[in-house]
Structure formats: structure tokens, C-alpha cells
Design a protein around this motif. Structure first.
Motif, PDB file in Angstrom:
ATOM      1  N   ARG A 463      25.959  11.897  17.504  1.00 22.10           N
ATOM      2  CA  ARG A 463      26.266  10.311  17.648  1.00 22.10           C
ATOM      3  C   ARG A 463      25.582   9.671  16.384  1.00 22.10           C
ATOM      4  N   ALA A 464      24.386  10.132  16.163  1.00 23.09           N
ATOM      5  CA  ALA A 464      23.342   9.809  15.119  1.00 23.09           C
ATOM      6  C   ALA A 464      24.032  10.108  13.602  1.00 23.09           C
ATOM      7  N   ASP A 465      25.030  11.061  13.661  1.00 23.07           N
ATOM      8  CA  ASP A 465      25.686  11.234  12.424  1.00 23.07           C
ATOM      9  C   ASP A 465      26.908  10.359  12.408  1.00 23.07           C
ATOM     10  N   VAL A 466      27.598   9.774  13.417  1.00 23.60           N
ATOM     11  CA  VAL A 466      28.450   8.739  13.237  1.00 23.60           C
ATOM     12  C   VAL A 466      27.770   7.389  12.629  1.00 23.60           C
ATOM     13  N   GLU A 467      26.762   7.124  13.368  1.00 24.53           N
ATOM     14  CA  GLU A 467      25.972   5.810  12.999  1.00 24.53           C
ATOM     15  C   GLU A 467      25.811   5.993  11.538  1.00 24.53           C
ATOM     16  N   ARG A 468      25.279   7.156  11.092  1.00 22.83           N
ATOM     17  CA  ARG A 468      24.830   7.234   9.668  1.00 22.83           C
ATOM     18  C   ARG A 468      26.145   7.130   8.924  1.00 22.83           C
ATOM     19  N   ALA A 469      27.218   7.488   9.232  1.00 24.98           N
ATOM     20  CA  ALA A 469      28.611   7.642   8.450  1.00 24.98           C
ATOM     21  C   ALA A 469      29.093   6.217   8.381  1.00 24.98           C
ATOM     22  N   LEU A 470      28.764   5.295   9.488  1.00 24.72           N
ATOM     23  CA  LEU A 470      29.221   3.879   9.484  1.00 24.72           C
ATOM     24  C   LEU A 470      28.323   3.280   8.382  1.00 24.72           C
ATOM     25  N   ASP A 471      27.042   3.553   8.579  1.00 24.92           N
ATOM     26  CA  ASP A 471      26.031   2.583   7.420  1.00 24.92           C
ATOM     27  C   ASP A 471      26.449   3.162   6.090  1.00 24.92           C
ATOM     28  N   ASP A 472      26.935   4.461   5.790  1.00 27.40           N
ATOM     29  CA  ASP A 472      27.509   4.813   4.721  1.00 27.40           C
ATOM     30  C   ASP A 472      28.663   4.142   4.154  1.00 27.40           C
ATOM     31  N   VAL A 473      29.417   4.123   4.810  1.00 29.98           N
ATOM     32  CA  VAL A 473      30.917   3.318   4.595  1.00 29.98           C
ATOM     33  C   VAL A 473      30.380   1.894   4.146  1.00 29.98           C
ATOM     34  N   ALA A 474      29.819   1.286   5.046  1.00 30.16           N
ATOM     35  CA  ALA A 474      29.546  -0.283   4.971  1.00 30.16           C
ATOM     36  C   ALA A 474      28.652  -0.089   3.634  1.00 30.16           C
ATOM     37  N   ALA A 475      28.081   0.544   3.075  1.00 32.87           N
ATOM     38  CA  ALA A 475      27.051   0.449   2.031  1.00 32.87           C
ATOM     39  C   ALA A 475      28.098   0.588   0.851  1.00 32.87           C
ATOM     40  N   GLU A 476      29.189   1.333   0.916  1.00 28.33           N
ATOM     41  CA  GLU A 476      30.175   1.638   0.087  1.00 28.33           C
ATOM     42  C   GLU A 476      30.873   0.378  -0.359  1.00 28.33           C
ATOM     43  N   LEU A 477      31.376  -0.126   0.736  1.00 29.26           N
ATOM     44  CA  LEU A 477      32.139  -1.450   0.886  1.00 29.26           C
ATOM     45  C   LEU A 477      31.347  -2.526   0.083  1.00 29.26           C
ATOM     46  N   GLU A 478      30.120  -2.489   0.402  1.00 23.07           N
ATOM     47  CA  GLU A 478      29.203  -3.605  -0.118  1.00 23.07           C
ATOM     48  C   GLU A 478      29.052  -3.574  -1.693  1.00 23.07           C
ATOM     49  N   SER A 479      29.241  -2.226  -2.118  1.00 19.08           N
ATOM     50  CA  SER A 479      29.394  -1.922  -3.676  1.00 19.08           C
ATOM     51  C   SER A 479      30.398  -2.171  -4.286  1.00 19.08           C
ATOM     52  N   HIS A 480      31.707  -1.853  -3.828  1.00 16.74           N
ATOM     53  CA  HIS A 480      32.950  -2.001  -4.403  1.00 16.74           C
ATOM     54  C   HIS A 480      33.765  -3.196  -4.057  1.00 16.74           C
ATOM     55  N   LEU A 481      33.425  -4.110  -2.822  1.00 14.80           N
ATOM     56  CA  LEU A 481      34.113  -5.078  -2.601  1.00 14.80           C
ATOM     57  C   LEU A 481      33.194  -6.399  -2.604  1.00 14.80           C
ATOM     58  N   ASP A 482      34.177  -7.436  -2.747  1.00  9.53           N
ATOM     59  CA  ASP A 482      33.290  -8.810  -2.754  1.00  9.53           C
ATOM     60  C   ASP A 482      33.386  -9.204  -1.025  1.00  9.53           C
ATOM     61  N   CYS A 483      32.474  -8.653  -0.499  1.00  9.44           N
ATOM     62  CA  CYS A 483      32.320  -8.958   1.048  1.00  9.44           C
ATOM     63  C   CYS A 483      31.791 -10.366   1.086  1.00  9.44           C
ATOM     64  N   ASP A 484      31.251 -10.906   0.349  1.00  9.43           N
ATOM     65  CA  ASP A 484      30.944 -12.369   0.346  1.00  9.43           C
ATOM     66  C   ASP A 484      32.140 -13.207   0.472  1.00  9.43           C
ATOM     67  N   ALA A 485      32.923 -12.971  -0.449  1.00  7.33           N
ATOM     68  CA  ALA A 485      34.111 -13.794  -0.581  1.00  7.33           C
ATOM     69  C   ALA A 485      34.989 -13.561   0.551  1.00  7.33           C
ATOM     70  N   ILE A 486      35.126 -12.202   1.146  1.00  4.71           N
ATOM     71  CA  ILE A 486      36.085 -11.958   2.105  1.00  4.71           C
ATOM     72  C   ILE A 486      35.411 -12.518   3.478  1.00  4.71           C
ATOM     73  N   PHE A 487      34.305 -12.514   3.791  1.00  3.35           N
ATOM     74  CA  PHE A 487      33.546 -13.077   5.056  1.00  3.35           C
ATOM     75  C   PHE A 487      33.645 -14.565   4.781  1.00  3.35           C
ATOM     76  N   GLY A 488      33.475 -15.190   3.681  1.00  6.61           N
ATOM     77  CA  GLY A 488      33.522 -16.476   3.388  1.00  6.61           C
ATOM     78  C   GLY A 488      34.977 -17.202   3.723  1.00  6.61           C
ATOM     79  N   LEU A 489      36.130 -16.430   3.447  1.00 12.06           N
ATOM     80  CA  LEU A 489      37.348 -16.922   3.679  1.00 12.06           C
ATOM     81  C   LEU A 489      37.734 -16.988   5.073  1.00 12.06           C
ATOM     82  N   ALA A 490      36.891 -16.370   5.892  1.00 13.02           N
ATOM     83  CA  ALA A 490      37.290 -16.177   7.490  1.00 13.02           C
ATOM     84  C   ALA A 490      37.317 -17.764   7.681  1.00 13.02           C
ATOM     85  N   ARG A 491      38.436 -17.878   8.735  1.00 14.56           N
ATOM     86  CA  ARG A 491      38.228 -19.152   9.422  1.00 14.56           C
ATOM     87  C   ARG A 491      38.698 -19.141  10.807  1.00 14.56           C
TER      88      ARG A 491
END
Length: 491
Positions: A463-491
């Protein structure tokens, strides 16, 4: 109502599930109260979730993907995160689960007519999921470009337009033709749907992303949509539970390891993520064996997984010759574990007097356990805490099954669940079965079980490895996507 954003794909299996899970974890790390939502899912990989307001100890079924996404959000899964779940039983029909409970069965054509009634449940759950949340991230199903199904759609633009949720389109470059798939989606969508799309992203890119600069310009020329980024191939995603059985077609045997575990790919395989904790063990090689291929003779363990159609899969098991392979494996001293439907198959006979699974109402079992199973209409759906009889160690998992199993070998249960014996073990201890999914998720049990097969030092914190994997995926998305823009367009 919480703000919301939706990810839809140019096709199936473009990676929406992992992207939504990663964005959920990224939003959580920003301090947002985030929830996942998928109006309609089709999968035999189900999880047990809470039914808010239900005081009974039973739960409801949702897609395994929404269970994972709930973990990414740091919240308990709810049936309202996936109000409609289709569990395929045949090539043209499925069991329909609505807000966690069995609604009925429907052939594909009949289901299209049923969708209008199900939209009310979808919108009801939608309102409940957003309560107390800052952000809801929605996952579509299939593709909005399936315009032949648009008039009754509840999974993609039919939902997005009714709930007024902006959409980010996901294109999969790994399968090729991504420019055409994004531009083609723009071309064929009706204007009402096209204006819901606020931009797109490219997923599963391998290599130098600058080589795709001209591709991005071409997409902009054809669509006018903004690009939120290009996501590389996410290696950490391999450490996350897989939801859709389509991925099994691409699974190949890895490098040889100390223990080979063979898993027959049943036609209606269910909850095959039961094998994920074993796959994560460094000394274990899990091999999914497709129809037409023999079970490997050098396997030390064969696991027969769950099935949405036990009798049908049992018949096909024999047609593939796997019954002979299994008998030979047993003669060599090999071990066998059956989970849920796989447990039922290991007995002498499976009977379905009410025709719950179909027109074939009885089949001879594999005969490795002295038990018989009778299918019954009432489905058991619950999360459970249990204890291994063999190793006297705690277990934790869930039950989703029809049927009652009895026979002499049940006097040697494999587990005790809520004070009641579950499963069966053969006289020599080498064949066992249980109704409990998640068996291998208990680290201490998994370590002891593998030790009994000659593997020492196993029992990673899965379970800890799954949590680390989720953290790693999130970090990659923060690096390669404009997450601010995606979250900012939510309505």
C-alpha cells in the motif's frame, strides 16, 4: 456545488484513469478537498465502497479505478463516485450496477434505451459527490467522438453538457495518429459539444518532446484549442492497479525470477488486480497466460482469478486444455490458489439452477477441491477483515460474489471472516481457495505465503508503494502539464 473539470479521451485506454488519479493527488497536495467522479464505467474489476446513509454492513460496487482515485484524494470511496457500472457477462450483455446495487441485466442494444433513466441517478450522485468538496475531477468513458451514441450519452458530452463541466481532451500518442484523432474529434463534434472543450493534452510520449512541436502547431491550426502539455510515458503508472482487462492483452512475461506465478486469462476475468501485490514482489514473476497458450510448466504457483461468468469460463478453461496443464502442474507438486470464481472452479461441480449466469446451468469442476458450488440470486458485497487459518495472520479485503460453496474440504477453511469459516484447503495443503479478494494485499500474509513456496524476504509494504506511485505520477504531471490552468478552468 464544487468546481469541476472533466477528462475525456479520443478513444479508450488513452490513460484517463491514471491522469485523473494523478491530478487528484496533485490537487490534494495543494490543500484542495478533491473528489473523483465517473458517470459510467465498464469493468469487471470492481471495488466495494460505502453507501452513504446505509446502516447495514454491506457495501456497493464501483469501478476499481474510482477506488484508486479516491485513495489519491485521501478519502473513503463512495458509490456516488461511479453511479453506473457495467460488468460484462457476454460479448453483448452486462450486469448493470446503479449507485452500488444490482439494477438488472441488459443487452447492449437494450442498454442504450435504458440510459435516459440512468441519467437521473448520475446527476443525483453528481450532486452528492460535490458536497463539501473544492474540486471534482471527472473521467469520461470511451470517446465523445462516438457520435452514433450521442443522443443517449451519459458518460461523456451528454453528462458534460447537462452538468456544465468543461472538458480537457486526452490524446494518446503511443498508439499513433494522435494529430488525426484530436483534429478529427474537433471536426465531427456538434458545436454544443465542441464548445465544452477548453483544451487538450497529449499522453504517453516517449523521447524528445521537442520533436512534436510541429505536431502541436498542426493541432492548434486544425482546432484552435490550447495545449495543456505533453505527458511522458509514466513509469510509475505500472505500480498502480490496472482497471481494464484490455491491458492484459499487452502484458508479457518479464525477466525470470525465483518464483513464476501463472494466471490463466479467463474470458470474463474479474478483479485481476488481486495479483498486483505479487507482481510488485522483486522475486516474483507473474505471467498472464492468454487463451491458446499452455500454462507454463516451470510455474511454481497457478492462481485462478475471479470471473464474472464462472460456468462459461470453466467450459472455456477446458477448451483451452488448461485443465490438463493444471493436472500436470499438480502432479509436479505445484501449488494452486483460486479466488472467488476461481475458487468455485476448483471444486467438483458448479450448479446454477436459476440460470443466473446464462443458459448452461451446470458444469463439472476441475476437481482439485472436494467442494460443490450452487449459484444463488443474492449477491454478497462487503469489505471484510479476516484471518488466515494457515498462518494465523490478519487479512483484509472484500467479497463480491454469488454462490454458496460446501463440501468436505470446507472443513479446512483458508480464512475466518467475521467469525465464519471461508474457503477450503486440500488435504496436502497445496490447493486452496477463498471468496475474499485482496488476499495478497496483506503484507505479512503474503510474506509468509511466499516463504512457504521457498521465497524468503518477501512482504513489501504494498500500500505504501501505491501511495508513492501516486505521488510520483502527480509530480510528473506538475512538471509536464499546466495544472494551474487546468484547475483554474474548472467551474
Amino acid at each position: 456545488m464544487a468546481r469541476a473539470i472533466m477528462l475525456q479521451g479520443t478513444g479508450s485506454d488513452v490513460g484517463k484513469t491514471v491522469l485523473v488519479a494523478g491530478l487528484c493527488r496533485a490537487a490534494k497536495k495543494r490543500g484542495l478537498k478533491v473528489r473523483p467522479f465517473k458517470p459510467q464505467n465498464m469493468s469487471n474489476n470492481a471495488a466495494v465502497a460505502d453507501i452513504p446513509g446505509d446502516t447495514s454492513k454491506s457495501g456497493g460496487e464501483i469501478g476499481r479505478a474510482q477506488w484508486l482515485q479516491a485513495i489519491a484524494c485521501g478519502v473513503a470511496p463512495s458509490v456516488h463516485m461511479n453511479p453506473v457500472l457495467l460488468k460484462p457477462q457476454t460479448d453483448i450483455g452486462a450486469q448493470v450496477i446503479v449507485q452500488g446495487k444490482v439494477f438488472g441485466e441488459a443487452r447492449a442494444r437494450d442498454y442504450q434505451a435504458l440510459k435516459a433513466r440512468l441519467m437521473d441517478a448520475v446527476l443525483d450522485s453528481w450532486g452528492k459527490v460535490g458536497e463539501g468538496a473544492d474540486l471534482v475531477i471527472v473521467e469520461g468513458a470511451g470517446s465523445p467522438a462516438e457520435i452514433n451514441l450521442r443522443s443517449r450519452d451519459i458518460a461523456n458530452m451528454g453528462f458534460a453538457t447537462r452538468a456544465d463541466v468543461p472538458v480537457v481532451l486526452v490524446g494518446d500518442i503511443d498508439r499513433g495518429g494522435v494529430i488525426a484523432s484530436v483534429a478529427g474529434t474537433h471536426l465531427i463534434l456538434p458545436e454544443e459539444d465542441r464548445r465544452m472543450i477548453v483544451g487538450y493534452l497529449i499522453n504517453k510520449f516517449r523521447g524528445d518532446v521537442s520533436l512534436f512541436d510541429d505536431g502541436l502547431k498542426a493541432i492548434e491550426k486544425f482546432t484552435g484549442w490550447r495545449c495543456f502539455g505533453v505527458v511522458p510515458w509514466l513509469k510509475a503508472a505500472a505500480r498502480l492497479p490496472s482497471e481494464d482487462s484490455v491491458v492484459l492483452e499487452r502484458l508479457a512475461s518479464g525477466e525470470a525470477r525465483a518464483l513464476k506465478v501463472a494466471v490463466p486469462m479467463l474470458g470474463r476475468i474479474a478483479n485481476f488486480d488481486d495479483l498486483d501485490p505479487l507482481k510488485a514482489e522483486p522475486q516474483v514473476e507473474v505471467v498472464f497466460v492468454p487463451p491458446g497458450k499452455p500454462l507454463p510448466a516451470d510455474a511454481g504457483l497457478v492462481v485462478i482469478p475471479g470471473s464474472k461468468s464462472t460456468i462459461g469460463d470453466l467450459i472455456r478453461f477446458r477448451e483451452n486444455g488448461w485443465d490438463r496443464d493444471l493436472a500436470a502442474h499438480r502432479k509436479r507438486g505445484g501449488h494452486v490458489v483460486g479466488i472467488c470464481g476461481g475458487f468455485q472452479m476448483l471444486g467438483r461441480r458448479v450448479r446454477d439452477p436459476d440460470g443466473i449466469e446464462g443458459s448452461v446451468t451446470e458444469a463439472e469442476g476441475l476437481g482439485l477441491l472436494d467442494i460443490e458450488t450452487v449459484m444463488e440470486p443474492e449477491k454478497t458485497v462487503r469489505n471484510v477483515s479476516a484471518r488466515s487459518v494457515q498462518f494465523d495472520l490478519p487479512l483484509e479485503g472484500y467479497e463480491i460474489h454469488l454462490g454458496r460453496t460446501s463440501g468436505p474440504d470446507t472443513m479446512r477453511p483458508s480464512a475466518i471472516i467475521n467469525g465464519v469459516a471461508d474457503g477450503a484447503i486440500s488435504a496436502d495443503g497445496k490447493v486452496s481457495g477463498t471468496y475474499m479478494h485482496g488476499l495478497f494485499g496483506a503484507d505479512a500474509f503474503r510474506g509468509k505465503f511466499l516463504e512457504s513456496l521457498g521465497i524468503k524476504g518477501a512482504g513489501i509494504d504494498y500500500r505504501a508503494d501505491v501511495e508513492r506511485a501516486l505521488d510520483d505520477v502527480a509530480a510528473e504531471l506538475e512538471s509536464h502539464l499546466d495544472c494551474d490552468a487546468i484547475f483554474g478552468l474548472a467551474r
